[in-house]
Design a protein around this motif. Structure first.
Motif, PDB file in Angstrom:
ATOM      1  N   LEU A 176       0.307  -1.252  -1.407  1.00  0.00           N
ATOM      2  CA  LEU A 176      -0.972  -1.552  -2.044  1.00  0.00           C
ATOM      3  C   LEU A 176      -2.161  -0.870  -1.381  1.00  0.00           C
ATOM      4  O   LEU A 176      -3.259  -0.876  -1.928  1.00  0.00           O
ATOM      5  CB  LEU A 176      -1.195  -3.075  -2.050  1.00  0.00           C
ATOM      6  N   LYS A 177      -1.987  -0.274  -0.233  1.00  0.00           N
ATOM      7  CA  LYS A 177      -3.097   0.313   0.527  1.00  0.00           C
ATOM      8  C   LYS A 177      -3.673   1.545  -0.150  1.00  0.00           C
ATOM      9  O   LYS A 177      -3.021   2.193  -0.967  1.00  0.00           O
ATOM     10  CB  LYS A 177      -2.625   0.652   1.941  1.00  0.00           C
ATOM     11  N   ARG A 178      -4.916   1.875   0.220  1.00  0.00           N
ATOM     12  CA  ARG A 178      -5.594   3.041  -0.367  1.00  0.00           C
ATOM     13  C   ARG A 178      -5.129   4.361   0.238  1.00  0.00           C
ATOM     14  O   ARG A 178      -5.070   5.375  -0.451  1.00  0.00           O
ATOM     15  CB  ARG A 178      -7.107   2.929  -0.155  1.00  0.00           C
ATOM     16  N   GLY A 179      -4.855   4.359   1.533  1.00  0.00           N
ATOM     17  CA  GLY A 179      -4.495   5.603   2.210  1.00  0.00           C
ATOM     18  C   GLY A 179      -3.004   5.847   2.197  1.00  0.00           C
ATOM     19  O   GLY A 179      -2.222   5.085   1.618  1.00  0.00           O
ATOM     20  N   LYS A 180      -2.582   6.930   2.831  1.00  0.00           N
ATOM     21  CA  LYS A 180      -1.164   7.266   2.866  1.00  0.00           C
ATOM     22  C   LYS A 180      -0.358   6.226   3.630  1.00  0.00           C
ATOM     23  O   LYS A 180      -0.839   5.611   4.573  1.00  0.00           O
ATOM     24  CB  LYS A 180      -0.960   8.648   3.517  1.00  0.00           C
ATOM     25  N   THR A 181       0.889   6.062   3.207  1.00  0.00           N
ATOM     26  CA  THR A 181       1.820   5.163   3.883  1.00  0.00           C
ATOM     27  C   THR A 181       2.694   5.974   4.830  1.00  0.00           C
ATOM     28  O   THR A 181       3.080   7.101   4.520  1.00  0.00           O
ATOM     29  CB  THR A 181       2.694   4.424   2.844  1.00  0.00           C
ATOM     30  N   GLY A 210      -1.164   1.902  -4.257  1.00  0.00           N
ATOM     31  CA  GLY A 210      -2.572   1.548  -4.094  1.00  0.00           C
ATOM     32  C   GLY A 210      -3.500   2.737  -4.120  1.00  0.00           C
ATOM     33  O   GLY A 210      -4.629   2.655  -4.624  1.00  0.00           O
ATOM     34  N   SER A 211      -3.051   3.869  -3.576  1.00  0.00           N
ATOM     35  CA  SER A 211      -3.912   5.060  -3.579  1.00  0.00           C
ATOM     36  C   SER A 211      -4.096   5.577  -4.999  1.00  0.00           C
ATOM     37  O   SER A 211      -5.193   6.029  -5.372  1.00  0.00           O
ATOM     38  CB  SER A 211      -3.304   6.150  -2.685  1.00  0.00           C
ATOM     39  N   HIS A 212      -3.046   5.517  -5.816  1.00  0.00           N
ATOM     40  CA  HIS A 212      -3.164   5.908  -7.222  1.00  0.00           C
ATOM     41  C   HIS A 212      -4.091   4.948  -7.971  1.00  0.00           C
ATOM     42  O   HIS A 212      -4.947   5.369  -8.755  1.00  0.00           O
ATOM     43  CB  HIS A 212      -1.783   5.886  -7.893  1.00  0.00           C
ATOM     44  N   LEU A 213      -3.916   3.660  -7.727  1.00  0.00           N
ATOM     45  CA  LEU A 213      -4.717   2.659  -8.421  1.00  0.00           C
ATOM     46  C   LEU A 213      -6.187   2.780  -8.057  1.00  0.00           C
ATOM     47  O   LEU A 213      -7.064   2.617  -8.914  1.00  0.00           O
ATOM     48  CB  LEU A 213      -4.205   1.257  -8.076  1.00  0.00           C
ATOM     49  N   TYR A 214      -6.467   3.075  -6.795  1.00  0.00           N
ATOM     50  CA  TYR A 214      -7.859   3.224  -6.371  1.00  0.00           C
ATOM     51  C   TYR A 214      -8.509   4.412  -7.068  1.00  0.00           C
ATOM     52  O   TYR A 214      -9.682   4.352  -7.474  1.00  0.00           O
ATOM     53  CB  TYR A 214      -7.926   3.385  -4.856  1.00  0.00           C
ATOM     54  N   GLU A 215      -7.757   5.498  -7.236  1.00  0.00           N
ATOM     55  CA  GLU A 215      -8.295   6.659  -7.942  1.00  0.00           C
ATOM     56  C   GLU A 215      -8.562   6.340  -9.409  1.00  0.00           C
ATOM     57  O   GLU A 215      -9.537   6.808  -9.988  1.00  0.00           O
ATOM     58  CB  GLU A 215      -7.312   7.836  -7.838  1.00  0.00           C
ATOM     59  N   MET A 216      -7.694   5.541 -10.028  1.00  0.00           N
ATOM     60  CA  MET A 216      -7.833   5.235 -11.446  1.00  0.00           C
ATOM     61  C   MET A 216      -8.814   4.101 -11.723  1.00  0.00           C
ATOM     62  O   MET A 216      -9.571   4.148 -12.688  1.00  0.00           O
ATOM     63  CB  MET A 216      -6.457   4.880 -12.030  1.00  0.00           C
ATOM     64  N   PHE A 217      -8.823   3.081 -10.866  1.00  0.00           N
ATOM     65  CA  PHE A 217      -9.612   1.879 -11.133  1.00  0.00           C
ATOM     66  C   PHE A 217     -10.927   1.839 -10.374  1.00  0.00           C
ATOM     67  O   PHE A 217     -11.850   1.147 -10.797  1.00  0.00           O
ATOM     68  CB  PHE A 217      -8.791   0.635 -10.777  1.00  0.00           C
TER      69      PHE A 217
END
Length: 435
Positions: free
Chosen positions: A309-314, A329-336
């Protein structure tokens, strides 16, 4: 809603001023803490992520259950999505809706991946959802979703179930077209056991993902998707927008799963990273679909490991391989953007999970120094916090029993909006035995 970011001279100052203590045994302190957390978020939030520091942390699961119940009752949340197979969760949602089998035992294996149906906290969550929906005073019925890829720990599923769901949908409208696609696809599916061979996880030569049948199946799947897209007005008119979009999502997941199998069959240096990345991209796509489906009904709580769920790389060490990839989470942050907010959880000590006392100076040690058993604390995305002190934070030792435990790191200040930490946790009731 815009909130001014306070300035803290030290992390101790941040903890003293910003921490919101609570107890899972006190509904009063818990409700007040969640109210303050929700008030801090942007008004546009549609998807709230709640991450777990490890799989099987009993008190983290109980916190999730309490949080979702409160969000439903007070803040208009209409669905929860967990880190479990997207197609399998349909079985659980039918149970939650009061349809299908009357017993939870009849769905706990078929409705979940990763053995998560055996966790008692999941049983309690699902049974509460069923009881909530049975109350006629609750006009908006809550839904249960899985948003993980159709895979297990060491293998990916056969695409059969996904494709047959789409074919059944098309057949319900046009039996001739459905029969045609069945005749093209079914001979190519072969034996499910060949797709689901656990040996393929680490040995690309054991994967069927680039066989002639698999390559032909990818083409036939694209043809099926193309027809469904072309006939959208007709299909929606003869079924419903909701049924149509669900069929499209199943078809999309089938396409992604076939791509996953193809990458699994390639002998390349980035093979493992690609597989992990595809899985998380599928998670993000599934959550995007779930949010769109719930938008007219309410908001969504997503529950998964912090690392998804995190914004940065895992980051993950798998034997000799140091792996890094972009999580869901990084994809979702870019989209949402601000419509996506995330809470990361941590734990102080857990004897059952092989987690000892946090070493001095670690974030877990600092956060568990207060007398209360649990607390929420905002990260402000790193703003207003002492950057040099954060950069110097040591990372505590991991677990000697539970390899899914990931400690807090300095990246968590920017990867998450809030942290929640429990002084201790036991191991989940019903979970597989830890070594």
């Amino acid at each position: 809603m815009s909130h001014p970011v306070p300035i803290y001279s030290t992390l101790a100052d941040w903890i003293q001023q910003a921490a919101i203590p609570f107890s899972l045994d006190s509904s009063e302190t818990f409700s007040a803490a969640v109210d303050r957390l929700i008030a801090s978020l942007d008004d546009s939030v549609e998807l709230l992520g709640f991450g777990e520091a490890l799989h099987g942390g009993e008190e983290i699961l109980m916190l999730r259950n309490q949080l979702f119940k409160y969000l439903v009752k007070k803040y208009g949340y209409s669905a929860i999505a967990i880190e479990s197979s997207f197609p399998r969760a349909h079985i659980v949602n039918e149970y939650v809706a009061g349809r299908g089998p009357a017993s939870y035992e009849d769905i706990q294996e078929a409705g979940f991946s990763h053995g998560f149906g055996r966790l008692e906290a999941n049983r309690e969550l699902v049974k509460w959802m069923r009881e909530y929906n049975a109350d006629p005073s609750h006009q908006i019925k809550i839904r249960f979703y899985g948003f993980d890829s159709p895979s297990e720990m060491m293998y990916a599923d056969s695409p059969r179930h996904l494709l047959h769901f789409v074919l059944d949908y098309l057949t319900s409208v046009d039996s001739a077209s459905g029969r045609y696609h069945h005749e093209q696809i079914d001979p190519l599916l072969g034996n499910d056991a060949e797709w689901e061979n656990p040996a393929a996880a680490m040995d690309p030569t054991r994967s069927v993902g680039l066989s002639s049948n698999a390559n032909a199946l990818r083409i036939e799947t694209e043809d099926l998707i193309s027809e469904i897209n072309e006939r959208r007005p007709e299909l929606v008119d003869k079924t419903s927008d909701d049924q149509y979009l669900k069929a499209v999502q199943y078809a999309t997941v089938a396409r992604q799963l076939l791509n996953y199998h193809a990458v699994s069959a390639r002998n390349s240096d980035d093979r493992l990273v690609r597989l992990l990345g595809i899985r998380d991209a599928m998670m993000a796509d599934n959550l995007t679909y779930i949010v769109s489906r719930e938008r007219s009904r309410g908001k969504v709580l997503a529950f998964a490991h912090n690392s998804h769920l995190k914004r940065g790389k895992t980051h993950m060490q798998l034997g000799p391989y140091a792996l890094k990839w972009w999580p869901a989470g990084s994809h979702l942050y870019e989209m949402f953007g601000p419509r996506y907010a995330i809470i990361s959880s941590g734990v102080g000590v857990s004897e059952e999970n092989g987690i000892g006392l946090p070493q001095s100076g670690t974030l877990e040690a600092l956060l568990t120094g207060l007398p209360e058993p649990a607390l929420f604390i905002p990260t402000h995305k790193g703003q207003g916090l002492p950057a040099s002190e954060i950069a110097a934070l040591p990372t505590r030792l991991g677990s000697i029993k539970n390899p899914t435990y990931f400690p807090f790191t300095s990246e968590d200040f920017t990867d998450f909006d809030w942290l929640v930490i429990l002084d201790s946790t036991t191991y989940g009731r019903g979970g597989p035995q830890l070594q």
